[in-house]
Write a protein that holds these residues in place. Sequence first.
Motif, PDB file in Angstrom:
ATOM      1  N   GLU A   1      -3.576  10.066  -7.881  1.00 34.31           N
ATOM      2  CA  GLU A   1      -4.802   9.806  -7.722  1.00 34.31           C
ATOM      3  C   GLU A   1      -5.267   8.387  -7.423  1.00 34.31           C
ATOM      4  O   GLU A   1      -4.314   7.701  -7.516  1.00 34.31           O
ATOM      5  N   GLY A   2      -5.832   8.175  -6.381  1.00 38.55           N
ATOM      6  CA  GLY A   2      -6.364   7.643  -5.569  1.00 38.55           C
ATOM      7  C   GLY A   2      -5.188   7.143  -4.479  1.00 38.55           C
ATOM      8  O   GLY A   2      -6.037   6.256  -3.753  1.00 38.55           O
TER       9      GLY A   2
ATOM     10  N   ARG B   1       0.752  -1.490  -0.135  1.00 37.98           N
ATOM     11  CA  ARG B   1       0.084   0.030   0.175  1.00 37.98           C
ATOM     12  C   ARG B   1       0.813   1.463   0.119  1.00 37.98           C
ATOM     13  O   ARG B   1       1.805   1.368   0.633  1.00 37.98           O
ATOM     14  N   LEU B   2       0.570   1.911  -1.022  1.00 39.94           N
ATOM     15  CA  LEU B   2       1.403   3.594  -0.992  1.00 39.94           C
ATOM     16  C   LEU B   2       0.570   4.386  -0.249  1.00 39.94           C
ATOM     17  O   LEU B   2      -0.756   4.940   0.011  1.00 39.94           O
ATOM     18  N   VAL B   3       1.412   5.841   1.098  1.00 34.90           N
ATOM     19  CA  VAL B   3       1.197   6.713   1.192  1.00 34.90           C
ATOM     20  C   VAL B   3       1.879   7.797   1.359  1.00 34.90           C
ATOM     21  O   VAL B   3       3.124   7.736   1.137  1.00 34.90           O
ATOM     22  N   VAL B   4       1.441   8.855   0.176  1.00 33.97           N
ATOM     23  CA  VAL B   4       2.097  10.125   0.283  1.00 33.97           C
ATOM     24  C   VAL B   4       2.817  10.985   0.719  1.00 33.97           C
ATOM     25  O   VAL B   4       0.739  11.682   1.998  1.00 33.97           O
ATOM     26  N   VAL B   5       3.808  11.641   1.175  1.00 33.09           N
ATOM     27  CA  VAL B   5       3.685  12.928   2.416  1.00 33.09           C
ATOM     28  C   VAL B   5       4.250  13.614   1.407  1.00 33.09           C
ATOM     29  O   VAL B   5       5.294  14.109   0.588  1.00 33.09           O
ATOM     30  N   THR B   6       4.054  15.348   1.852  1.00 32.56           N
ATOM     31  CA  THR B   6       4.520  16.031   1.103  1.00 32.56           C
ATOM     32  C   THR B   6       4.497  17.185   1.642  1.00 32.56           C
ATOM     33  O   THR B   6       3.085  17.922   2.637  1.00 32.56           O
ATOM     34  N   SER B   7       5.446  18.322   1.446  1.00 34.48           N
ATOM     35  CA  SER B   7       5.181  20.101   1.955  1.00 34.48           C
ATOM     36  C   SER B   7       4.377  20.173   1.319  1.00 34.48           C
ATOM     37  O   SER B   7       4.046  21.886   0.936  1.00 34.48           O
ATOM     38  N   LEU B   8       4.508  19.996   0.039  1.00 34.74           N
ATOM     39  CA  LEU B   8       3.634  20.997  -1.641  1.00 34.74           C
ATOM     40  C   LEU B   8       1.929  20.822  -0.749  1.00 34.74           C
ATOM     41  O   LEU B   8       1.974  19.942  -0.490  1.00 34.74           O
ATOM     42  N   ASP B   9       1.801  22.046  -1.030  1.00 36.52           N
ATOM     43  CA  ASP B   9       0.224  22.040  -0.685  1.00 36.52           C
ATOM     44  C   ASP B   9      -0.802  22.081  -1.721  1.00 36.52           C
ATOM     45  O   ASP B   9      -0.466  21.450  -2.782  1.00 36.52           O
TER      46      ASP B   9
END
Length: 202
Positions: free
Chosen positions: A173-174, A153-161
């Motif tokens: 997407e998704g 499973r993939l979870v993305v973290v980012t400082s981008l709004d």
Amino acid sequence: MPDDVRDTFSTLEVARLLGMAVRSVQMMVDRGELEAWKTPGGHRRISRESVERWREGRRSGPARPAPVARAVPAARRVLLIEDSAHYQNLVSLLVRQHLPGVELHVADDGIAGLALAGQLQPDVLIVDILLPGIDGATLITSLRSHSQFSRSRLVVVTSLDEAGRAPYAFALEGVPVVHKPQLVAQLPGLLKAALEATTAAA
């Protein structure tokens, strides 16, 4: 001196032996999974016996009581691909607090992360979009499309709004996305849900 006749290793040497990031080895020492001490000069030394014991435990499963409480099924693995030491430490803290039975591994860049993901076959991948050495969208697309990672499973973290993430929309997407200022509030729940999903699919 050859590795097989040495009694101790440095943290970097253990990281190379086990195919992990140095930070992951440091956390294993902190959790008591590896025996270590510091020399008078302040250098950490890890006993060869504890490294071999950990390797044997990984091959045959835990042969003795685990050093941490297990809140989820054994051998659940989470791989964090993140170049910021601050967020590496924060995610490590959140995993220890909310998912104490989970093994957290850390890679500092996308190329090392892909290699480690192939080796570990983690249940969950936490990936930062902005990484040195590789385009984040390319990395995420590779992880989503490659059959080798189909169960992860993939979870993305980012400082981008939200506006800053627009160029990556096709890759995201998704996929659950956590804005880094909301990491403490949102990541533990997403990780638990992702791990439960992998258990149900097993």
